[in-house]
Enzyme design. Sequence first.
Site, PDB file in Angstrom:
ATOM      1  N   HIS A 103       0.728  -0.936  -0.113  1.00 10.67           N
ATOM      2  CA  HIS A 103       0.292   0.029  -0.050  1.00 10.67           C
ATOM      3  C   HIS A 103       0.987   1.379   0.065  1.00 10.67           C
ATOM      4  CE1 HIS A 103      -2.237  -3.107   2.162  1.00 10.67           C
ATOM      5  NE2 HIS A 103      -3.733  -2.002   1.824  1.00 10.67           N
ATOM      6  N   ASP A 106       2.439   2.026   2.883  1.00  7.72           N
ATOM      7  CA  ASP A 106       3.317   1.095   3.649  1.00  7.72           C
ATOM      8  C   ASP A 106       4.393   1.263   4.024  1.00  7.72           C
ATOM      9  OD1 ASP A 106       1.148  -0.603   4.596  1.00  7.72           O
ATOM     10  OD2 ASP A 106       1.025  -1.519   2.627  1.00  7.72           O
TER      11      ASP A 106
HETATM   12  C1  XLS Z   1      -7.627  -7.221   3.855  1.00  5.44           C
HETATM   13  C2  XLS Z   1      -7.355  -6.932   2.406  1.00  5.44           C
HETATM   14  C3  XLS Z   1      -5.657  -5.922   2.404  1.00  5.44           C
HETATM   15  C4  XLS Z   1      -5.778  -5.965   0.976  1.00  5.44           C
HETATM   16  C5  XLS Z   1      -4.818  -5.100   0.253  1.00  5.44           C
HETATM   17  O1  XLS Z   1      -8.569  -7.767   4.131  1.00  5.44           O
HETATM   18  O2  XLS Z   1      -6.800  -7.914   2.471  1.00  5.44           O
HETATM   19  O3  XLS Z   1      -5.224  -6.647   2.934  1.00  5.44           O
HETATM   20  O4  XLS Z   1      -4.860  -7.898   0.089  1.00  5.44           O
HETATM   21  O5  XLS Z   1      -5.243  -3.510   0.236  1.00  5.44           O
END
Ligand code: XLS
Length: 440
Positions: A103, A106
């Site tokens: 993200h 991140d």
């Molecule tokens: C949350 C999601 C998230 C996505 C990315 O439950 O899995 O981690 O994969 O935003």
Amino acid sequence: MTEPFFSDVDSIAYEGPDSDNPLAFHWYDADRVVAGATMAEHLRFAVSYWHSFSSEGIDIFGTGTLDRPWLDPARDPMDAAKEKMAAAFEFVSKLGAPFYCFHDRDIAPEGSTFAESCRNLDEMLDLAGEHQERTGVGLLWGTANLFSHPRFQAGAATNPDPDLFRYAAAQVAHCMNATKRLGGANYVLWGGREGYETLLNTDMARELDQLGRFFNLVVEHKYAIGFDGLILIEPKPFEPTKHQYDYDVAAVHAFLQKYGLADEVKVNIEVNHATLAGHDFAHEIAAAFAAGIFGSVDANAGDDRLGWDLDRFPVSVEQMTLGMLELLRGGGFTSGGMNFDAKLRRQSIDRNDLFHAHIGGMDTMARALLAAVAIIDDGELDRRLAERYAGWDGADDITGGASLQQLHDTQLVSDADPTRVSGRQELLENLVAKHIERAR
Ligand code: XLS
Ligand code: NI
Ligand code: NI
């Protein structure tokens, strides 16, 4: 050059099923060719930046337990982000995974303004580009975090406040540009808080239209910047909201068709989200291929007794074999891959635990791949499937042009009573178990 963070490990090598070395692969042999491609090409593993490096093991009852020095709030945020990135690339390259996923927030800290957040991200992109170049690790996908900051408390695209919709759109544009700049193979949209807590304060029809408009803007931007990866929506039925709009593959497919996006957007299927929606992982893969919208996988697992997104590393070879079978039957990945959207348990506090977790996940997937390939090569399952539907062979039209009334009238005359045949489920389950047992 910063000190290595994972200093016990140089690299994780393949040593085979008989090795007792816990810091080696027992099944994942990256260069081994099965069914016409290497294991690395079939599986396209990615490490998720958020679980592995941006999270310190908090749960709703307690603070972080993991050893992630760059998360210390007393640190200068950009210095800490750089240290985090060095550790991340050290880990992914020592593990030998070809990809990572992030993200925007991140890899770069949120600034005090939108412009500052963009500048932070841009600076970190330069560094990420250098790390990618140096290590050969690529970006499987990028995504924007539209759920952590308090401004997103009522969602992003589905927010009742148009200013917030515009803010989210701006953030996604910047993150798509970032993903393209790093050569990302795909761009992911997970709903975050796109859903509702109560219908008492929610205009669902309006929110769905907003979401449809948002995704159309994303697709337009993809063409505007010449991004040639896939745009992927990640279905999830609930959590954090009580009801998420991207509930499952079927709901996303219906949504894409309504908003004219069925040829433009595909899905990123997460194992734990499938089970939360009341489906098997294999079901969601098969549903996506049937709808022509399969894209990528977030590989993790839940727990049979706990109904939330536990994000464990996958350990069940059987569950993954059934998913892999559908994946291979559908033609496998194009630009997608297997992202370990999975996190360490809170007590797994040694640095090497991150290797053990990924080794287990990669070996589980490699065994599943071998078993699924063996099932397909053996041919018995497909033969039996073809036999089961053989009655339809050569039929161009399901009814042969007959209307419902004509079918009725014909049946009345012929009075044919179709012969029942066994579905042979148990036999087929035994066949799968045999291949899991024998696959080497
Ligand atoms: C949350 C999601 C998230 C996505 C990315 O439950 O899995 O981690 O994969 O935003
Ligand atoms: Ni996910
Ligand atoms: Ni998830």
